[in-house]
Structure formats: structure tokens, C-alpha cells
Design a protein around this motif. Structure first.
Motif, PDB file in Angstrom:
ATOM      1  N   THR A   1     -11.601  30.067  87.810  1.00 56.24           N
ATOM      2  CA  THR A   1     -11.946  30.654  86.517  1.00 56.24           C
ATOM      3  C   THR A   1     -10.971  31.788  86.206  1.00 56.24           C
ATOM      4  N   SER A   2     -10.850  32.100  84.947  1.00 58.31           N
ATOM      5  CA  SER A   2     -10.062  33.259  84.538  1.00 58.31           C
ATOM      6  C   SER A   2     -10.869  34.022  83.495  1.00 58.31           C
ATOM      7  N   THR A   3     -10.475  35.268  83.281  1.00 59.48           N
ATOM      8  CA  THR A   3     -11.153  36.094  82.289  1.00 59.48           C
ATOM      9  C   THR A   3     -10.188  36.397  81.148  1.00 59.48           C
ATOM     10  N   LEU A   4     -10.649  36.171  79.937  1.00 58.09           N
ATOM     11  CA  LEU A   4      -9.878  36.467  78.733  1.00 58.09           C
ATOM     12  C   LEU A   4     -10.455  37.729  78.102  1.00 58.09           C
ATOM     13  N   TYR A   5      -9.708  38.825  78.214  1.00 66.29           N
ATOM     14  CA  TYR A   5     -10.125  40.078  77.601  1.00 66.29           C
ATOM     15  C   TYR A   5      -9.646  40.105  76.156  1.00 66.29           C
ATOM     16  N   LEU A   6     -10.469  40.622  75.267  1.00 70.42           N
ATOM     17  CA  LEU A   6     -10.204  40.575  73.834  1.00 70.42           C
ATOM     18  C   LEU A   6     -10.373  41.944  73.201  1.00 70.42           C
ATOM     19  N   SER A   7      -9.531  42.233  72.220  1.00 71.42           N
ATOM     20  CA  SER A   7      -9.765  43.403  71.369  1.00 71.42           C
ATOM     21  C   SER A   7      -9.292  43.050  69.963  1.00 71.42           C
ATOM     22  N   GLY A   8     -10.084  43.471  68.975  1.00 71.20           N
ATOM     23  CA  GLY A   8      -9.790  43.138  67.596  1.00 71.20           C
ATOM     24  C   GLY A   8     -11.060  43.180  66.759  1.00 71.20           C
TER      25      GLY A   8
ATOM     26  N   VAL B   1     -13.106  29.701  81.219  1.00 74.68           N
ATOM     27  CA  VAL B   1     -12.498  30.929  80.701  1.00 74.68           C
ATOM     28  C   VAL B   1     -13.622  31.852  80.245  1.00 74.68           C
ATOM     29  N   ARG B   2     -13.850  32.892  81.014  1.00 70.24           N
ATOM     30  CA  ARG B   2     -14.867  33.876  80.638  1.00 70.24           C
ATOM     31  C   ARG B   2     -14.239  34.871  79.670  1.00 70.24           C
ATOM     32  N   THR B   3     -15.020  35.410  78.760  1.00 71.06           N
ATOM     33  CA  THR B   3     -14.497  36.366  77.793  1.00 71.06           C
ATOM     34  C   THR B   3     -15.180  37.712  77.930  1.00 71.06           C
ATOM     35  N   ALA B   4     -14.431  38.753  77.600  1.00 71.69           N
ATOM     36  CA  ALA B   4     -14.971  40.120  77.607  1.00 71.69           C
ATOM     37  C   ALA B   4     -14.282  40.889  76.492  1.00 71.69           C
ATOM     38  N   VAL B   5     -15.071  41.486  75.612  1.00 67.27           N
ATOM     39  CA  VAL B   5     -14.533  42.220  74.468  1.00 67.27           C
ATOM     40  C   VAL B   5     -14.425  43.700  74.832  1.00 67.27           C
ATOM     41  N   LEU B   6     -13.247  44.273  74.585  1.00 64.09           N
ATOM     42  CA  LEU B   6     -12.973  45.659  74.950  1.00 64.09           C
ATOM     43  C   LEU B   6     -13.116  46.628  73.781  1.00 64.09           C
ATOM     44  N   GLY B   7     -13.206  46.092  72.565  1.00 66.63           N
ATOM     45  CA  GLY B   7     -13.311  46.954  71.393  1.00 66.63           C
ATOM     46  C   GLY B   7     -12.567  46.348  70.229  1.00 66.63           C
ATOM     47  N   THR B   8     -12.413  47.117  69.169  1.00 60.09           N
ATOM     48  CA  THR B   8     -11.811  46.599  67.942  1.00 60.09           C
ATOM     49  C   THR B   8     -10.336  46.948  67.803  1.00 60.09           C
ATOM     50  N   GLU B   9      -9.800  47.781  68.675  1.00 60.57           N
ATOM     51  CA  GLU B   9      -8.423  48.252  68.548  1.00 60.57           C
ATOM     52  C   GLU B   9      -7.440  47.279  69.200  1.00 60.57           C
ATOM     53  N   VAL B  10      -6.523  46.724  68.405  1.00 64.38           N
ATOM     54  CA  VAL B  10      -5.479  45.863  68.952  1.00 64.38           C
ATOM     55  C   VAL B  10      -4.607  46.681  69.895  1.00 64.38           C
ATOM     56  N   GLY B  11      -4.375  46.160  71.082  1.00 65.80           N
ATOM     57  CA  GLY B  11      -3.590  46.853  72.098  1.00 65.80           C
ATOM     58  C   GLY B  11      -4.370  47.148  73.357  1.00 65.80           C
TER      59      GLY B  11
END
Length: 279
Positions: A129-136, A153-163
Motif C-alpha cells: 500500500t502507499s499513502t497519497l497526501y493531499l492539500s488543496g 492507495v490510502r489518502t490523507a488531507v493536510l489542508g487547503t494550502e498548495v505546497g
């Protein structure tokens, strides 16, 4: 959005595996065969991706684009997409520094909604498995989360700021990949003095040390063509916030000695160390 059509740019070892996971919740996953290698075509066929003849066709038909390519090519690829006027969600999932992610966002706006992404882990195949971290923007990250729901593919949202996702990826990669390079140098030095077995014996008493995994040196070597540019991106990220980038640039320079063994699945530990000793 129900059953979106997804375009992958491009089906490398990670891209094809991630795209195959996306296919679980997509109407179709497209890839463009123009200019791609036979190896890319074979991977795409293996993972059941649908070929199209041009990038323009892929962009016209896709609701979501996943960009997974060598870091140095990420911005040029985004320019090509911007020139076409793609109107959808663009998942920028490359190992690039946060400033580059923001430049890509500026290139693609306002027609395109950019989600900053970072894949951590091995390609999601064979039970891995891999983790896809997201921001946007929330609406866009929710679409990506839905795309990979129930997959490897697991997902984790870090916030709304790109970068943010890019920063996390490079913070992790700067440690992980540089540590592997240091192992190669340590084992190489010990071998030249005839004490490599003794070094490994010392390391075996510390099972949390990369030195206890010398077999990984060959794997590091065949991935050097990808890892080196990632470390250059990480070095740029360090410099951008006033931290010294020299260690990561030196590791990238060391990795460059292995570029000629790109993706050589037959490479041995001895071969890798021999190549490292050649300027």
C-alpha cells in the motif's frame, strides 16, 4: 462526480500502479501512447489502462488528471496542459518542492483546480500500500479521496494550502534517500579496506539502522535516476527557507554515478559498489 474519467501522465512504475487503483472508482483511466516507450506500453496494458493517441484527446476526455513524472519534467508537463486549457482537477503528485507546486498552480489557474499530492511508499502492487497526501481546495481533495476509496492507495488531507503535501514528501525523501546513499558510501569504504563484513556485523546489532540492509544498495542504484532529482528538489526547498542544501546536493551528485544502471533489475551489490567507485 460519479465515475470520473481519469488521465495518467504517465504510466511509469508508480504512475501505472496508482492509475490502476484509481480505475476501481473511475469510468476509465486513459494514457497517451504517443512518444512513450515499449516498457510504458507494456505497463499500461498490464494494469488495464485505456490508450489514446494524443495528449489533447486525453485532456478532452478526462475529468481528473494525475501527473506522475520525473520531477524535472513536472513544470513543462503542466505548461502543456495549460496550453490545452484543461478544465478539471489536476493532481500534481510529483516529488517537487513547494515553490514549484505553487508555480504550477499559477500556470494552470483559473481553468484548472490543482491538488498538491505526494505519494509515500512503494507502488501499490502485490499487497503493498502507499499513502497519497493531499492539500488543496476541499471540494477537489474530496474528489481525489473518493477516487481512491477502498483501494491500496490510502489518502490523507493536510489542508487547503498548495505546497503542504510537497513539503511533507521532500522532508521525508531528504532523510530516507540520503540515508541510503550514506549506507552505500559506508559499505564501499569498508570494502576497500577489507572490513565490510565486520561493518555489517556491527550494524546487525542495530536492526533499526539502514546499515543492516546492505542488500538495498543495489535497489538504491537502479532508482538513482529518480532519486537524484528528488533530492535536488528537496535541496531547493531547504534553500528556500534558509536551511543549508549542500548535504542533499552532495547526495544527489553521488546518485548521479548510478544513472547508467537505470532500472537494471539484475544489478548486484558488487556491481553497484563498483559503479559507485567510478567517476
Amino acid at each position: 462526480m460519479d465515475q470520473p474519467t481519469v488521465g495518467i501522465l504517465h504510466p511509469g512504475s508508480m504512475g501505472a500502479a496508482v492509475a490502476a487503483c484509481a480505475a476501481t472508482n473511475a469510468a476509465a483511466v486513459l494514457w497517451c501512447e504517443a512518444g512513450r516507450s515499449p516498457a510504458s506500453a507494456a505497463r499500461a496494458a498490464q494494469f488495464g489502462l485505456t490508450p489514446v493517441y494524443t495528449v489533447a484527446e486525453l485532456l478532452d476526455r478526462s475529468d481528473i488528471i494525475i501527473s506522475l513524472c520525473p520531477p524535472a519534467a513536472a513544470e513543462d508537463l503542466a505548461r502543456d496542459v495549460a496550453q490545452h486549457g484543461f478544465a478539471g482537477v489536476y493532481l500534481e503528485a510529483n516529488a517537487i518542492n513547494p515553490e514549484r507546486a505553487q508555480r504550477i498552480t499559477a500556470l494552470l489557474e483559473p481553468d484548472t483546480t490543482v491538488v498538491d499530492g505526494a505519494v509515500v511508499g512503494s507502488p501499490p502492487v502485490s499487497g503493498k500500500t502507499s499513502t497519497l497526501y493531499l492539500s488543496g481546495l476541499n471540494a477537489a481533495t474530496e474528489q481525489i479521496e473518493a477516487l481512491f476509496a477502498g483501494t491500496a492507495v490510502r489518502t490523507a488531507v493536510l489542508g487547503t494550502e498548495v505546497g503542504k503535501a510537497s513539503a511533507l514528501k521532500l522532508a521525508y525523501t531528504s532523510f530516507q534517500k540520503t540515508s541510503r546513499v550514506l549506507v552505500a558510501l559506508a559499505v564501499g569504504m569498508a570494502r576497500e579496506h577489507g572490513v565490510d563484513q565486520e561493518l555489517l556485523e556491527v550494524a546487525s546489532k542495530r536492526t533499526d539502522s539502514y546499515l543492516s540492509e546492505p542488500q538495498y544498495i543495489a535497489k538504491t542504484a537502479v532508482r538513482a535516476w529518480r532519486w537524484g532529482p528528488e533530492l535536488e528538489e528537496a535541496a531547493d526547498a531547504l534553500a528556500a527557507v534558509g536551511l543549508p542544501p549542500e548535504m542533499l546536493r552532495a547526495a544527489a551528485s553521488t546518485l548521479a554515478r548510478w544513472h547508467v544502471v537505470k532500472d537494471n533489475g539484475e544489478l548486484t551489490l558488487t556491481d553497484a559498489l563498483d559503479r559507485l567507485a567510478q567517476p
